[in-house]
Design a protein around this motif. Structure first.
Motif, PDB file in Angstrom:
ATOM      1  N   ASP A   1       0.859  -1.189   0.000  1.00 29.93           N
ATOM      2  CA  ASP A   1       0.000   0.000   0.000  1.00 29.93           C
ATOM      3  C   ASP A   1       0.892   1.235   0.000  1.00 29.93           C
ATOM      4  O   ASP A   1       2.117   1.124  -0.152  1.00 29.93           O
ATOM      5  N   GLY A   2       0.277   2.415   0.176  1.00 32.08           N
ATOM      6  CA  GLY A   2       1.037   3.647   0.098  1.00 32.08           C
ATOM      7  C   GLY A   2       2.001   3.897   1.244  1.00 32.08           C
ATOM      8  O   GLY A   2       2.811   4.832   1.173  1.00 32.08           O
ATOM      9  N   SER A   3       1.945   3.086   2.281  1.00 25.88           N
ATOM     10  CA  SER A   3       2.902   3.249   3.381  1.00 25.88           C
ATOM     11  C   SER A   3       4.295   2.757   2.986  1.00 25.88           C
ATOM     12  O   SER A   3       5.267   2.992   3.702  1.00 25.88           O
TER      13      SER A   3
ATOM     14  N   ARG B   1       0.484   5.307  -8.689  1.00 24.34           N
ATOM     15  CA  ARG B   1       1.392   5.934  -7.733  1.00 24.34           C
ATOM     16  C   ARG B   1       2.113   7.100  -8.378  1.00 24.34           C
ATOM     17  O   ARG B   1       2.430   7.092  -9.566  1.00 24.34           O
ATOM     18  N   LYS B   2       2.409   8.104  -7.570  1.00 18.24           N
ATOM     19  CA  LYS B   2       3.230   9.222  -8.008  1.00 18.24           C
ATOM     20  C   LYS B   2       4.675   8.756  -8.119  1.00 18.24           C
ATOM     21  O   LYS B   2       5.164   7.973  -7.294  1.00 18.24           O
TER      22      LYS B   2
ATOM     23  N   THR C   1       2.191  10.583 -12.687  1.00 17.94           N
ATOM     24  CA  THR C   1       1.435   9.488 -12.093  1.00 17.94           C
ATOM     25  C   THR C   1       1.578   8.260 -12.978  1.00 17.94           C
ATOM     26  O   THR C   1       1.277   8.312 -14.172  1.00 17.94           O
TER      27      THR C   1
ATOM     28  N   LYS D   1       5.805   7.945  -0.520  1.00 20.35           N
ATOM     29  CA  LYS D   1       4.761   7.282   0.252  1.00 20.35           C
ATOM     30  C   LYS D   1       3.502   8.147   0.269  1.00 20.35           C
ATOM     31  O   LYS D   1       3.568   9.363   0.111  1.00 20.35           O
ATOM     32  N   SER D   2       2.354   7.516   0.465  1.00 20.35           N
ATOM     33  CA  SER D   2       1.084   8.244   0.520  1.00 20.35           C
ATOM     34  C   SER D   2       0.075   7.459   1.344  1.00 20.35           C
ATOM     35  O   SER D   2      -0.196   6.293   1.051  1.00 20.35           O
ATOM     36  N   THR D   3      -0.486   8.107   2.356  1.00 12.72           N
ATOM     37  CA  THR D   3      -1.481   7.452   3.199  1.00 12.72           C
ATOM     38  C   THR D   3      -2.802   7.249   2.457  1.00 12.72           C
ATOM     39  O   THR D   3      -3.653   6.487   2.905  1.00 12.72           O
ATOM     40  N   LYS D   4      -2.958   7.912   1.311  1.00 12.50           N
ATOM     41  CA  LYS D   4      -4.202   7.800   0.543  1.00 12.50           C
ATOM     42  C   LYS D   4      -4.259   6.510  -0.277  1.00 12.50           C
ATOM     43  O   LYS D   4      -5.330   6.113  -0.726  1.00 12.50           O
ATOM     44  N   ILE D   5      -3.108   5.867  -0.479  1.00 14.24           N
ATOM     45  CA  ILE D   5      -3.046   4.659  -1.299  1.00 14.24           C
ATOM     46  C   ILE D   5      -3.257   3.443  -0.410  1.00 14.24           C
ATOM     47  O   ILE D   5      -2.450   3.167   0.478  1.00 14.24           O
ATOM     48  N   THR D   6      -4.331   2.712  -0.646  1.00 10.69           N
ATOM     49  CA  THR D   6      -4.636   1.530   0.177  1.00 10.69           C
ATOM     50  C   THR D   6      -4.499   0.226  -0.597  1.00 10.69           C
ATOM     51  O   THR D   6      -4.601  -0.851  -0.003  1.00 10.69           O
TER      52      THR D   6
END
Length: 200
Positions: free
Chosen positions: A113-115, A143-144, A159, A182-187
């Motif tokens: 995931d984004g973490s 993902r970016k 992207t 990293k991004s918390t929005k990506i699950t």
């Protein structure tokens, strides 16, 4: 600067390198099929790195494939290439056709995931053929992806879509760093395949 281009003739980098974004080269069903096959069939292992003298085990998982059992050494760890699977050979042929280049190896990364992401780095290890093209296929979550010039610090971001292809070549690895923030929005999970050429 944020770029979202599907024209592979456009160089995303303003200087000192070449990066072409082809956009999706697989349709949604094809991308999902490859994602499912690789997720289930690849012998994924946590990456082990030595950073500032300390050994760390990453949350993301990796696998390394090639024409021969190439040894790939980076960040204090060494991997031995596995023989190609049918899915990887099919993707390799497609990537070689689209990028007009050939590759003898592939590093796979599984981000759950984004973490999980990748910090700034260049693919410039001595075992990799200098200035050879590097082709990155993305499967799964969008993902970016960012570039940063090593001297000017100028950044370029885009992207990476599901089923897409990004090709870096020329002196890109010499003059630019790249990262997967990293991004918390990506699950959702993402699999990245980086086709490259190891020095014989």
């Amino acid at each position: 600067m944020d770029l979202f281009r599907h024209d592979p003739s456009i160089n995303l980098l303003p200087c000192d390198g070449v990066a072409h974004y082809h956009g999706p080269i697989l349709n949604g069903m094809e991308a999902q099929g490859y994602f499912d096959a690789l997720l289930a069939g690849v012998p994924w292992r946590h990456d082990e790195l030595v950073i500032f003298g300390q050994r760390r085990v990453t949350a993301r998982k990796v696998a390394w494939y090639g024409d021969r059992p190439y040894a790939y050494a980076y960040s204090g760890t060494v991997k031995q290439a596995l023989p190609w699977s049918a899915e990887l050979l099919a993707l390799k042929a497609l990537v070689e056709k689209r990028s007009q280049a050939t590759y003898n190896s592939c590093l796979l990364n599984l981000y759950h995931d984004g973490s999980e992401g990748m910090s700034w780095h260049s693919d410039d290890e001595k075992t990799i053929l200098k200035d050879a093209p590097n082709a990155s296929v993305s499967l799964g979550a969008q993902r970016k992806f960012s570039f940063r010039h090593k001297v000017s610090k100028e950044t370029v971001s885009l992207t990476l879509e599901d089923g897409s292809l990004l090709v870096m070549k020329g002196t890109t690895q010499t003059h630019w760093l790249h990262s997967l923030p990293k991004s918390t929005k990506i699950t959702a999970p993402r699999i990245n395949l980086t086709f490259r050429t190891m020095a014989e």
